[in-house]
Design a protein around this motif. Sequence first.
Motif, short mmCIF file in Angstrom:
data_model
loop_
_atom_site.label_atom_id
_atom_site.label_comp_id
_atom_site.label_asym_id
_atom_site.label_seq_id
_atom_site.Cartn_x
_atom_site.Cartn_y
_atom_site.Cartn_z
N HIS A 183 17.20 -10.43 3.30
CA HIS A 183 16.78 -11.31 4.37
C HIS A 183 16.09 -10.54 5.50
N ASN A 184 16.35 -9.24 5.57
CA ASN A 184 15.77 -8.41 6.63
C ASN A 184 14.63 -7.53 6.12
N MET A 185 14.14 -7.83 4.90
CA MET A 185 13.16 -6.93 4.28
C MET A 185 11.79 -7.56 4.08
N GLU A 186 11.54 -8.72 4.64
CA GLU A 186 10.26 -9.38 4.39
C GLU A 186 9.09 -8.49 4.80
N TRP A 187 9.20 -7.86 5.97
CA TRP A 187 8.11 -7.02 6.46
C TRP A 187 7.86 -5.84 5.53
N LEU A 188 8.94 -5.26 4.98
CA LEU A 188 8.80 -4.11 4.09
C LEU A 188 8.16 -4.53 2.77
N SER A 189 8.53 -5.71 2.27
CA SER A 189 7.95 -6.20 1.03
C SER A 189 6.47 -6.51 1.19
N VAL A 190 6.08 -7.06 2.32
CA VAL A 190 4.66 -7.35 2.56
C VAL A 190 3.84 -6.06 2.55
N ILE A 191 4.34 -5.04 3.25
CA ILE A 191 3.64 -3.75 3.26
C ILE A 191 3.57 -3.17 1.85
N ALA A 192 4.69 -3.21 1.13
CA ALA A 192 4.73 -2.66 -0.22
C ALA A 192 3.80 -3.41 -1.16
N ALA A 193 3.74 -4.74 -1.02
CA ALA A 193 2.85 -5.53 -1.88
C ALA A 193 1.39 -5.17 -1.63
N ILE A 194 1.03 -4.97 -0.36
CA ILE A 194 -0.34 -4.57 -0.03
C ILE A 194 -0.65 -3.21 -0.66
N MET A 195 0.30 -2.30 -0.60
CA MET A 195 0.10 -0.99 -1.20
C MET A 195 -0.08 -1.09 -2.72
N SER A 196 0.70 -1.97 -3.36
CA SER A 196 0.59 -2.11 -4.82
C SER A 196 -0.77 -2.66 -5.22
N PHE A 197 -1.28 -3.64 -4.44
CA PHE A 197 -2.63 -4.14 -4.69
C PHE A 197 -3.65 -3.03 -4.54
N THR A 198 -3.47 -2.22 -3.52
CA THR A 198 -4.46 -1.18 -3.22
C THR A 198 -4.56 -0.17 -4.35
N TYR A 199 -3.41 0.40 -4.79
CA TYR A 199 -3.52 1.43 -5.82
C TYR A 199 -3.86 0.84 -7.19
N SER A 200 -3.45 -0.41 -7.45
CA SER A 200 -3.84 -1.05 -8.71
C SER A 200 -5.34 -1.27 -8.75
N PHE A 201 -5.90 -1.71 -7.62
CA PHE A 201 -7.34 -1.93 -7.55
C PHE A 201 -8.10 -0.62 -7.66
N ILE A 202 -7.56 0.44 -7.05
CA ILE A 202 -8.22 1.75 -7.17
C ILE A 202 -8.20 2.23 -8.62
N GLY A 203 -7.05 2.08 -9.29
CA GLY A 203 -6.97 2.46 -10.70
C GLY A 203 -7.97 1.70 -11.55
N PHE A 204 -8.07 0.39 -11.31
CA PHE A 204 -9.05 -0.43 -12.02
C PHE A 204 -10.47 0.02 -11.71
N GLY A 205 -10.75 0.27 -10.42
CA GLY A 205 -12.09 0.66 -10.01
C GLY A 205 -12.51 2.01 -10.59
N LEU A 206 -11.60 2.98 -10.58
CA LEU A 206 -11.91 4.29 -11.14
C LEU A 206 -12.14 4.21 -12.64
N GLY A 207 -11.33 3.38 -13.31
CA GLY A 207 -11.51 3.19 -14.75
C GLY A 207 -12.86 2.57 -15.06
N LEU A 208 -13.24 1.52 -14.30
CA LEU A 208 -14.53 0.87 -14.51
C LEU A 208 -15.67 1.83 -14.23
N ALA A 209 -15.57 2.61 -13.14
CA ALA A 209 -16.62 3.56 -12.80
C ALA A 209 -16.78 4.61 -13.90
N THR A 210 -15.66 5.05 -14.47
CA THR A 210 -15.72 6.06 -15.53
C THR A 210 -16.36 5.49 -16.79
N VAL A 211 -16.05 4.24 -17.11
CA VAL A 211 -16.68 3.60 -18.26
C VAL A 211 -18.19 3.52 -18.07
N ILE A 212 -18.61 3.13 -16.88
CA ILE A 212 -20.05 3.04 -16.58
C ILE A 212 -20.69 4.42 -16.67
#
Length: 466
Positions: A183-212
């Motif tokens: 109940h006291n962790m909503e702020w931490l989960s929001v930050i963590a979720a943003i971080m997970s999107f960021t590194y997942s998107f970077i992994g996807f982007g680097l993979g796509l760039a390497t394929v190209i």
Amino acid sequence: MGDLAEEEQQLPLVGSLSSPDASEESIERTGTIWTAVAHIITGVIGAGVLSLAWSTAQLGWIAGPLCILAFAGVTVVSSTLLADCHRYPDSEFGHIRSRSYTQAVKFYLGEKSKRICAVLAQESLWGTGITYTITTATSIRAIQKSNCYHRKGHDAPCAYGITKYMLLYGAVEIVVSQIPDLHNMEWLSVIAAIMSFTYSFIGFGLGLATVIENGMIKGSLTGVPAANTADKLWLAFQALGDIAFAYPYAIILLEIQDTLKSPPPENKTMKKASMLAIFITTFFYLCCGCFGYAAFGNDTPGNLLTGFGFYEPYWLVDLANACIVLHLVGGYQIYCQPVYAFFERWFTQTYPNSLFVTRFFTFKLPSLPPLKVNLFRICFRTAYVVSTTAVAIVFPYFNQVLGVLGALNFWPLAIYFPVEMYFVQRKVSPWTRKWIVLRTFSIICLFVTIIGLIGSIEGLLSAKFG
């Protein structure tokens, strides 16, 4: 200077059948579909996403993506069944909230099933903490190696240990573990979720760039070749275990659902949140898994962002790994809070007169809300973090540990107990159409668990002693 006040306060005996809602008035549930999505993504997109390119490589272009989609479908079914089990119909109290997974199993299936579930649940959550410790330390080391390769060249002997980083991560988690509950962790989960999107998107982007950059899509329909059929099967089975680890979050679903406000009914909100979160995670999983394999083919690393398939731009690799570290600080707590709650409730019920267990000290600082400190909470949570850190130091094998944990817990926690509780909750009669479909679904998932566990144990033993 702040002043220290002492107060004797007994932790609420949550979950008692004689007083199921004893602490309901003291808990303010403010969660929404968006906070639930943040909690789920924080719990789901974690260490598992980094191994999906390797898993896809072992299974090939047909079986790899199909397995990711299949596990997504299984998770949708599992979360839907479990969301309906949050409130247990009781003749005396109306509906009792199941505020944890093991509590729900006790209400629906009895004390014996609850004990078995408790062992599996605590092992699963504890194992996830171990995996997150390994992953975080590996990412910190990857930042150092990335900078070293950038300065000295890709063939430079940039070798660093990870034990000290595991100890550092453990120290941080000891501090963060004093957050009282979800109940006291909503702020931490929001930050963590943003971080997970960021590194997942970077992994996807680097993979796509390497394929190209390569000008071609690497890989094959059957995946990475092996010396013989047996080795190929071991690796394929381990890949199934890795994918199994990446998806299910049944063990924390009811804790997340218990944070939701109503109306609307919590189960409806939770189902919508689960569908949205699973859709988002599956998109990133397919992007990271498929583009990672397309970029590196048979040389796909076990960890997409720390295995150094990617070297440049080094600052982007550093950013991705920094996001992993920040995300897993929060992700660790998402999986540890149910363990803390379980044992703290048990000790409070067993030793209600122990001041060590029930007494809180309130520390007041200027311009800040009061900080409540409990000696038992400090000692138990510190010991728990120390235990996960110690085991991670002994078994620092990323893919193998993921596979074992994923396969070991997939069927009993994500499939068997939700299906059995749903049968009781909806009064599904044996040999009806719904009963046959769900029972067949459970048996198929059991088979997948067995083969995944066999392959993952073989891989772990080979890594440790081979």
